[in-house]
Design a protein around this motif. Structure first.
Motif, mmCIF file in Angstrom:
data_model
loop_
_atom_site.group_PDB
_atom_site.id
_atom_site.type_symbol
_atom_site.label_atom_id
_atom_site.label_comp_id
_atom_site.label_asym_id
_atom_site.label_seq_id
_atom_site.Cartn_x
_atom_site.Cartn_y
_atom_site.Cartn_z
ATOM 1 N N UNK A 11 1.618 1.654 -3.472
ATOM 2 C CA UNK A 11 0.431 2.137 -4.179
ATOM 3 C C UNK A 11 0.329 3.660 -4.071
ATOM 4 N N UNK A 12 0.556 4.173 -2.864
ATOM 5 C CA UNK A 12 0.486 5.630 -2.659
ATOM 6 C C UNK A 12 1.530 6.329 -3.525
ATOM 7 N N UNK A 13 2.760 5.834 -3.450
ATOM 8 C CA UNK A 13 3.851 6.470 -4.200
ATOM 9 C C UNK A 13 3.524 6.485 -5.701
ATOM 10 N N UNK A 34 0.666 6.216 -7.210
ATOM 11 C CA UNK A 34 -0.528 7.003 -7.565
ATOM 12 C C UNK A 34 -0.211 8.497 -7.599
ATOM 13 N N UNK A 35 0.612 8.952 -6.674
ATOM 14 C CA UNK A 35 0.869 10.393 -6.570
ATOM 15 C C UNK A 35 2.059 10.830 -7.414
ATOM 16 N N UNK A 86 0.834 -1.213 0.000
ATOM 17 C CA UNK A 86 0.000 0.000 0.000
ATOM 18 C C UNK A 86 0.869 1.264 0.000
ATOM 19 N N UNK A 87 2.026 1.188 0.658
ATOM 20 C CA UNK A 87 2.945 2.324 0.585
ATOM 21 C C UNK A 87 3.358 2.545 -0.879
#
Lengths: 466, 466
Positions: free
Chosen positions: A440-442, A444-445, A437-438
């Protein structure tokens, strides 16, 4: 992932920035190193924007040419956060120094990222308010947001996470967004503000911050107390927290640490495990706190309970606490510091500290222990010779064992220093399958992977080929 | 986006869940409606998992068949959070009711999502600890996480955001992750925990929560005080907060609200703008707070300062405060409630409340005002006949004007009720170009768009065709 041509980016930025774009080796090296042992990883250029629009301009050029961007505050982080692992352009935010607004009635302020915490407090002089977060170094507010800084006052006021109301951020495509509002609480959508707090410059560049301010306590008292055994000092803290005492600060120094501090700051504390307390509140509240804590300390074998009620005595004490870093380095001339920190549930604190101390002794290392123990957060500050491979191997082992013990008892691999590139493996271990999930955040942004690459998740993974 | 065949999902789940899968109209309707005026939008089925693995099983089936999932706590949210806008399977978490651990020494507890706040506090009886977050309704902890609930104690203890240490979550692919640790603070990577807090079931299903607990204050005192003018009451709160008084609670009721409360709860408060205070702390601290606040209230024209120190008097007072919802509905038999809330910087509070009150009068509506005013958070509770289009149009206008005023002065469109599908346009207005980042989060975590679709961002946008 291969990055683009950084020299092309530099050429495009030169006309606008002139001598605010530096290619000098000294400036680049200074920006590729934090205060710790991490080796220099210099960026290709350092740019000093004066205004937010210039930050956007730099980011647009880098986005266009697919060049890494490394945001820089004061360089006082601890886990290699500012290292230009893949080269690129360092954006030094120190010239974003406007205090945009201080709103005494609302107990908040909006400052640009380069304002340091001491500058902010100087600006607050006479308002009756202060900004309490105090990581030791005079870090920039933008940097403190990015590392989710905390320090000695966190047990009372929380960390940066609890202080940030809203952020102005330049995203990896150069656009400017504002997250949050000045409202004290909100249920409006995803908590974007707190996703950026602690994101270490990997999702965007913080350019301005709206912060909570706090009323300066009517009354402040400080005290020191030493204990025959480390466990007694820790037990005093545990019972203080469990009793719900809203203590201002409570810091632990082990005997090695006290010795270093005495020597460097010319104090005469008993060389024994020591707590430094600070009590904040109305006079009645402080009196109640003091009596309760003194009883707890006495019951745990505390001795030499000494007061420092005069501001100058308090300042001297806290200055010594803040100079710990230099006191430690002075233990071994020519050395460098390798500070590491974990945070554990408070019931586990004594066992964790004790085990770390034994490991240090066994490995024949120098590593004073101090900690913001009210939160369960403590530090080993290894005083090292980074060129001695055997020593660094032993340091690595003691550090790993400390972190693994913390994780095993429900703690975290870092309470306040962050991940940088120094603790990625430990984050992986801590997060388990949430590590994805970390990532995923990276992704996505920052889908292009240009914002401070190689930090937190280590992404882009194939950067070795860049 | 077209969703898949929900009846196929139901068929696949039936063998495992038996009568814990309900197709009855009554059960479905009860799960498609919150406590407010929002019309019923019933799910196609309601499933009652007993254990986390069953939640995973349901999510896997729905993911496989591309069927919407609507997580359900106690249905006490306010903005249509539980409405099955696109049909699908409602996952009622009420049977996830294990209190997995209460760790008195660490002041934390791990509970499953279906445990309600009152159940948790009952379990804490005798430990000296309590869980202070109190949104009024006896909501489930999972629901409170999902809506970032707060309520009367937030001014002292913060909202759910400040209480959650770690989460266990079933992701939209059915996998189980844990975010955060039991450490009080952490700088380990992105703040995933707080990304899920307030995400309204749109990113995953919260199945268990580790929460901070707090020592029950040594001493509690409550008081009421009425004021000739609303602005004087608000000014008293503003000055109390600005003075740094760590007040436990401070609630505002306008005259209409007091009248409703008196009638419903058989109290005899003066029908005037009224503050209800609660002070928490050591005896000395409470005494200092009381004196200071009484001075502030006196200087602002406060009268009838009345104490309620006996626990039974305090309980009666707070029960009346908590029964406001029912007191308001009783003002107009057969009506429904449309509660709305904003939160503004405290210096703007008086003007915002005053303007809202004038709008209500002008529009000839019934809408008592109450608020957790220490945070700048207040509510209009419209007492409406949802079938009267003209009335609902006027309500909509007053609501819109209240929110637009809040946004214009730096506030938020909702302090604690959330977005659901009722406030999406207002979130869009508040977030500006950061609205795209909310969509980025949703798409990154739930690319298939099956988790509580149509809430927060309204995604998937083309759901009208589903």
């Amino acid at each position: 992932m291969r990055y683009g041509d950084v020299s092309a980016a530099i050429e495009r930025l030169k006309p606008s920035f002139g001598d605010r774009l530096s290619l000098s080796a000294a400036v680049r090296e200074q920006h590729g190193k934090d205060t710790t042992f991490h080796p220099v990883r210099a960026p290709d250029a350092v740019v000093f924007p004066n205004v937010v629009e210039e930050v956007q301009q730099i980011v647009r050029v880098c986005a266009d040419l697919h060049v890494p961007i490394i945001p820089f505050g004061t360089g006082t982080s601890c886990e290699g956060h500012v290292a230009a692992l893949h080269g690129g352009i360092c954006v030094d935010t120190s010239q974003l120094r406007a205090v945009r607004a201080i709103r005494v009635d609302d107990l908040d302020a909006t400052v640009e990222a380069g304002v340091t915490r001491k500058e902010l407090n100087a600006q607050l002089h006479g308002t009756g308010l202060h900004f309490p977060i105090d990581p030791g170094a005079d870090a920039s507010i933008g940097g403190m947001v990015s590392t989710r800084a905390s320090g000695t006052n966190a047990v009372r006021y929380g960390t940066m996470r609890e202080q940030v109301l809203s952020l102005e951020i330049v995203l990896p495509d150069g656009s400017l967004v504002h997250t949050g509002t000045r409202a004290r609480k909100s249920a409006a959508g995803y908590d974007l503000t707190h996703l950026f707090v602690g994101s270490e410059g990997t999702l965007g560049i913080v350019t301005a911050v709206t912060l909570k301010l706090h009323a300066i306590p009517e009354h402040i008292a400080a005290a020191t107390c030493s204990f025959p055994e480390l466990s007694q000092a820790v037990q005093t803290v545990i019972q203080t927290v469990q009793a719900g005492v809203p203590i201002g600060r409570v810091e632990l120094l082990d005997d090695t640490q006290v010795e270093a501090v005495n020597r460097y700051s010319k104090l005469a504390l008993s060389v024994a495990p020591t707590l430094i307390f600070e009590f904040h509140g109305s006079r009645g509240a402080v009196q109640d706190q003091i009596e309760l804590v003194k009883d707890i300390a006495d019951a745990n074998g505390g001795c030499n309970f000494e007061w420092a009620e005069r501001p100058e005595d308090r300042s001297r004490l806290w200055k010594a606490r803040h100079d710990i870093w230099w006191a430690n380095l002075a233990l071994r001339p020519g050395s460098q510091g390798l500070p590491t920190d974990v945070c554990v549930p408070i019931s586990q604190l004594a066992a964790n500290i004790q085990a770390a101390k034994e490991d240090v002794l066994q490995a024949d290392l120098i590593a004073p222990i101090c900690g913001h123990v009210g939160d369960g957060n403590f530090h080993l500050c290894f005083v090292v010779n980074p060129d001695c491979a055997d020593e660094m191997r032993r340091v690595g082992q003691v550090n790993r064992r400390m972190i693994e013990r913390a994780l095993a008892c429900g703690g975290t691999c870092t309470g306040e220093h962050g991940i940088g590139y120094g603790k990625i493996d430990f984050l992986r271990q801590e997060a388990g399958n949430a590590f994805a999930l970390h990532c995923t955040v990276k992704r996505a942004f920052d889908p292009a992977g240009i914002m401070n690459p190689g930090k937190i998740t280590g992404e882009p993974f194939d950067a070795a080929t860049s």
